[in-house]
Write a protein that holds these residues in place. Structure first.
Motif, mmCIF file in Angstrom:
data_model
loop_
_atom_site.group_PDB
_atom_site.id
_atom_site.type_symbol
_atom_site.label_atom_id
_atom_site.label_comp_id
_atom_site.label_asym_id
_atom_site.label_seq_id
_atom_site.Cartn_x
_atom_site.Cartn_y
_atom_site.Cartn_z
ATOM 1 N N THR A 199 5.497 -5.188 1.876
ATOM 2 C CA THR A 199 5.601 -4.091 0.606
ATOM 3 C C THR A 199 4.441 -3.194 0.445
ATOM 4 N N VAL A 206 11.242 -1.835 4.844
ATOM 5 C CA VAL A 206 10.949 -2.944 3.907
ATOM 6 C C VAL A 206 11.869 -3.567 3.094
ATOM 7 N N TYR A 253 4.304 -1.025 2.484
ATOM 8 C CA TYR A 253 5.066 0.188 3.284
ATOM 9 C C TYR A 253 4.268 0.767 4.295
#
Length: 493
Positions: free
Chosen positions: A460, A451, A462
């Protein structure tokens, strides 16, 4: 308020916050659409230092970004389709990653892939393409990862075209653009289905489309011909080989009355046909297409067929199909109509099946026992594909690292490593080759590094890879695959 009272008040508040922080779940509490997190006294007094996984070898790994030239003439594109690029193994290219990215074989028996490798060595001489089916969850939807693998396969072994594509999809494709006319309605095996459409006829792509309402046989048709169409065009951002098709195949069926369909390029009708009523799979095929030129297909009927997919492909080389199933953990395969699947599989004749799943199982796994059960279940998925496709090799790609927030840090999801281990054990036990994506990308807590890479290799959330990250994943897998191919080729001239 006296100083003593003030101190007592502050100590009381701090003690209450410390107690609340100690009792607060590490993963936080989801309320009113917001994830509420609270650091405990341990995190405040002795904060964890955030360790970063070193992925510099991955960041520096070159990937191909050659794109299609949409202004190229058909002759140039056709010539490019016939050309294959000679491969030279560079054993020094990936020394830091060599062990992490390797393919794992059942009983360490590398002969499992030898029939596939032998077929690939003859791919350019074949009159039909060697088929690769890439099934997976949202990590591959929109042709992500698959598009890179297709490019690498076709650059090395010849072939072209995007392969099987559905009439419609939930996300845009990286490789092709669809322009639809008419009242198309998409039906998928995933999610909630209509109670009167539980037949399981979703085909290899796990979805189909039709342009008239799906009605029970007991309901009369309106007798009015309806027309619908689709234009499929290679995108400018796509890899060059996507436009190197010369034939089209249409998979459809289960219509109560006759169907008329036509295929055209640049306003010229190349093929038209009338289909009789059918309650089974039918396949239309048109050759002699102009490579790189958009393909227009129109249908006319008072009862739409179920259109299971359209394949644009070259006559030889390799064809790679992207079959993204958002939200899937591979449970849906058991609900697919086996007769239709076998019919499509017989026509496609795939020699390699790639199964990329596991991430969507994670929210429902809260113990090692549940992780083990999911691994056992996936072993039955491998068995199912072996029954469907006894001549195909199967490679399973395990889940990537996925992070949740614990306090102020992002860490690997609980039990993800157990799921990865269970998948690997059960896939190998059932004769599939396993590629450990979790380990290849850096292992525990590596998603944070992906990331935070520049440019970012993951989103983002993840969980999902960025376009650049998807190319990196494709390059890592391809490096492992082609290195084993090259080694086998030396042993089996």
């Amino acid at each position: 308020m006296s100083p003593r009272s003030t101190l007592l008040f502050l100590l009381t508040v701090l003690s209450a916050l410390a107690l609340l922080g100690a009792l607060w779940p590490a993963a936080g509490v989801h309320f009113a659409g917001i994830q509420w997190s609270l650091s405990g006294p341990k995190e405040l007094l002795w904060p964890k230092s955030e360790e970063r996984v070193d992925i510099s070898a991955i960041v520096s790994l070159p990937t191909d970004t050659t794109l299609v030239d949409t202004t190229a003439t058909a002759a140039i594109v056709a010539a490019d389709s016939a050309r294959t690029i000679s491969f030279v193994l560079d054993s020094s290219a990936l020394p830091p990653l060599e062990e992490r990215i390797r393919l794992h074989y059942p009983n360490d028996d590398r002969t499992v892939l030898q029939p596939l490798f032998a077929a690939l060595r003859q791919a350019a001489k074949r009159s039909a393409p060697i088929r690769v089916l890439h099934f997976g969850d949202s990590q591959i939807e929109g042709d992500r990862i698959t598009s890179y693998l297709r490019h690498k396969f076709q650059a090395r072994f010849g072939g072209g075209g995007p392969g099987l594509v559905p009439i419609d999809d939930i996300v845009p494709s990286f490789s092709i653009e669809r322009s639809l006319t008419g009242e198309w309605d998409r039906h998928t095996i995933l999610g909630k289905r209509r109670k009167d459409l539980l037949h399981g006829r979703y085909g290899v792509l796990t979805n189909y489309a039709r342009f008239t309402p799906a009605l029970p046989d007991s309901v009369a048709l309106d007798g009015i011909d309806h027309e619908a169409g689709i234009r499929i065009s290679p995108l400018a951002r796509a890899y060059r080989s996507v436009g190197n098709y010369d034939r089209c195949r249409i998979f459809l069926g289960h219509h109560r009355n006759g169907v008329h369909w036509e295929l055209a390029q640049e306003g010229t009708t190349l093929h038209s046909a009338d289909l009789e009523p059918s309650d089974a799979l039918q396949i239309g095929e048109v050759g002699g297409l102009q490579p790189g030129v958009p393909v227009d297909i129109t249908f006319r009927a008072d009862d739409s067929p179920e259109v299971y997919g359209i394949s644009l492909e070259a006559s030889g080389g390799v064809c790679v199909d992207n079959i993204g199933m958002r939200g899937s953990a591979a449970y849906e395969f058991a609900a697919l109509d086996a007769t239709l699947l076998r019919g499509m599989f017989a026509a496609l004749d795939p020699r390699l099946v790639i199964l990329q799943y596991g991430g969507n199982a994670m929210p429902d796994i809260s113990s090692g026992e549940q992780a083990s059960r999911y691994g056992s279940f996936f072993g039955t998925v491998v068995q199912r594909f072996k029954r469907w496709l006894p001549n195909a090799a199967i490679i399973v790609i395990g889940p990537s690292d996925m992070s949740i927030k614990e306090g102020e840090l992002f860490i690997t999801r609980p039990f993800l490593e157990e799921v990865n281990t269970a998948l690997k054990q059960n896939c190998l036990a059932n004769g599939a080759v396993y590629w450990d994506l979790f380990t290849a990308m850096g292992g525990r807590n590596s998603m944070v590094s992906w990331v935070e890479a520049e440019p970012p290799l993951a989103a983002t959330d993840y969980t999902h890879f960025s376009p650049q990250g998807a190319r990196k994943v494709g390059e890592l897998f391809w490096s492992a695959f082609i290195n084993d191919f090259a080694t086998t080729s030396k042993e089996q001239p």
